[in-house]
Design an enzyme around this catalytic site. Structure first.
Site, mmCIF file in Angstrom:
data_model
loop_
_atom_site.group_PDB
_atom_site.id
_atom_site.type_symbol
_atom_site.label_atom_id
_atom_site.label_comp_id
_atom_site.label_asym_id
_atom_site.label_seq_id
_atom_site.Cartn_x
_atom_site.Cartn_y
_atom_site.Cartn_z
ATOM 1 N N ASP A 296 0.866 -1.179 0.000
ATOM 2 C CA ASP A 296 0.000 0.000 0.000
ATOM 3 C C ASP A 296 0.899 1.225 0.000
ATOM 4 O OD1 ASP A 296 -2.182 1.875 0.527
ATOM 5 O OD2 ASP A 296 -3.333 0.153 1.202
ATOM 6 N N HIS A 332 1.361 2.076 -3.306
ATOM 7 C CA HIS A 332 0.330 2.914 -3.917
ATOM 8 C C HIS A 332 0.758 4.371 -3.969
ATOM 9 C CE1 HIS A 332 -3.094 -0.164 -2.921
ATOM 10 N NE2 HIS A 332 -2.140 -0.656 -3.687
#
Length: 517
Positions: A296, A332
């Site tokens: 993430d 991300h």
């Protein structure tokens, strides 16, 4: 020019090598030698801007020589006593709860018996242990070859309640008080705490079922972090590797005066919500020389979230975050602020860093209902390679169950109140983008509180990704797919020293179909 000590403990040190052009890596390797008073020395080659030294002796004066730099002296801290964790049982398999319980009991007893300022050494070996709480005035030293691993089975796993007896937030989930499983290593209210050494912390996320329920509650609790520090002060994290966290990897919550340097933070690319380092409601945090490769966001700076009924008694601001000489791979986002920012996020700087293959570089995300402010954000001397959208600032982020509701996504002005977020002051300077895929910058503000004071200086787009296809640059409704765009702004005050980089193309689709509340 000389090396700059960032943190020095009894047995380790982190120093910054101030070489022009250094990002995470140095432009070229440099030889170094470390000399003790008797004249003996150690030698090595530095290829990173943050030089990590371990196997030092307590209360000892060292001289460091680095090629091309002035010599410096530094003295390690004194140590009140060193104890090697004894009686630990090697793990037979990740589900060996007998070994995990026994090892945790031995570690807890050893921590309790440490003198103030003492060091507990985890010896080489693969040690399975249930979650362990650390305390003030101690050092946990992870030896080379030592792995402290969490078990795959959560039976008997301790749970942090949402609040303590005084109402202080302990357990949390996405910025709100919530019961959560205790992290494999955690500390509450600790001061003068050090975790150091070349060993490894393994959160056990790759075993068991942690990654199959990323947004759920099981057994009355949310998933644990890899390392959770709650309301701690004067903390040093040096040199270790941490991997496979069940959720966020390192989560300082309500902490102050924290230094993290020379770490390696890893999680598989498909592991959900395994952010690398998330300082939340923290003050004065230095994150330096850390290599991230996670599932993430690499770094996500947060300040808590206002509750659905306006609850805000748990909120505190985040202020004074410095990120230097880090390497963000995959992930991300490289540096993300929000979307939990209701307490306010101020004075955050990322400098001299490398981002490779992240979906976004600098990302700020919020929405109506959050309240709070984001101000004083700076990104300087950063290189991005293969990043989708280099800079993304989005005040229509569609998070939470109502994220697609008309009141969140509407582009018309809404009434301004305590739940209206504000973004003011973003500086992007000396940033290089290679293989740009979607957009160099996408700034989408609220009509009632446009984004203010965005300054872009010396932004260079060196190449475009020839394999990229048009996609949405961020998570908001009614925006169009983008490919190889420059800087776009709606409801945002954008000043760029190269007007040719400012696009007149819209971000929002020309025909908007509202989703009803």
């Amino acid at each position: 020019m000389k090396p700059i000590p960032l943190a020095v403990t009894a047995r380790a040190a982190a120093l910054r090598l101030p070489v022009s052009g250094a990002l995470y890596h140095l432009p070229r390797p440099l030889g170094w030698s470390l000399i003790v008073p008797d004249g003996s020395d150690r030698r090595g080659i530095a290829d990173a801007a943050i030089l990590m030294l371990d196997r030092l002796e307590p209360d000892t004066l060292y001289r460091l020589r680095v090629a091309g730099m002035d010599e410096i002296e530094f003295r390690t801290r004194a140590c009140a006593g060193m104890h090697v964790a004894a009686g630990l049982v090697p793990a037979r398999d990740p589900g060996d709860l007998d070994a995990a319980r026994g090892n945790a009991s031995r570690l807890v007893a050893a921590i309790a018996n440490l003198p103030r300022g003492g060091t507990l050494v985890l010896p080489p070996g693969d040690w399975l242990a249930m979650p362990v709480a650390l305390r003030s005035d101690m050092v946990l030293h992870l030896s080379h070859g030592a792995v402290l691993r969490a078990p795959s089975d959560r039976r008997d796993w301790p749970i942090l309640p949402a609040r303590d007896g005084q109402g202080r937030m302990l357990g949390s989930w996405e910025g709100l008080p919530a019961a959560c499983f205790a992290a494999p290593l955690h500390a509450i209210g600790a001061e003068r705490l050090v975790i150091e050494g070349p060993g490894t912390l393994d959160g056990g996320g790759a075993q068991g079922d942690w990654w199959t329920w990323p947004k759920d509650t099981r057994d009355g609790a949310r998933r644990p972090r890899g390392l959770h520090l709650v309301d701690c002060h004067d903390v040093i994290l040096l040199g270790f590797s941490i991997r496979n966290a069940p959720s966020w990897t390192i989560h300082p919550q309500g902490c102050s005066d924290l230094v993290a340097a020379g770490l390696q933070v890893d999680a598989p690319p498909d592991s959900p919500n395994t952010d690398g380092f998330n300082p939340e409601m923290c003050r004065n945090v230095l994150i330096a020389g850390i290599r991230f490769s996670v599932g993430d966001d690499c770094i996500a700076v947060k300040a808590g979230k206002r509750g659905p009924l306006g609850e805000d008694d748990h909120l505190r601001e985040t202020r004074g975050i410095r990120i230097r000489h880090c390497l963000m791979q995959r992930g991300h986002g490289g540096l993300v602020i929000g979307s939990e920012m209701s307490g306010g996020v101020h004075d955050v700087a990322i400098e001299d860093c490398e981002m490779r293959g992240t979906d976004r570089g600098l990302r700020i995300k919020t929405r109506r209902g959050r309240g709070g402010a984001v101000s004083g954000i700076a990104m300087r001397r950063v290189r991005m390679d293969g990043v989708g959208t280099a800079i993304s600032v989005n005040a229509h982020y569609h998070c939470d169950a109502d994220g697609h509701a008309h009141r969140v996504q509407d582009r018309a002005p809404a009434p301004v109140d305590a739940t209206t977020p504000r973004i003011d002051g973003i500086l992007v300077e000396d940033v290089t983008i290679r293989d740009l895929a979607h957009a160099a910058g996408c700034f989408l503000g609220l009509a009632e509180t446009p984004i203010r004071n965005i300054r872009v200086r010396n932004l260079r787009i060196e190449s475009l990704d020839p394999t990229a296809r048009p996609v949405l640059p961020d998570m908001a409704d009614h925006i169009r797919p983008m490919l190889h765009e420059t800087l776009l702004a709606e409801q945002a005050d954008l000043d760029c020293d190269d007007p040719g980089l400012i696009s007149t193309a819209p971000i929002t689709l020309q025909e908007v179909t509202h989703v009803p509340d």
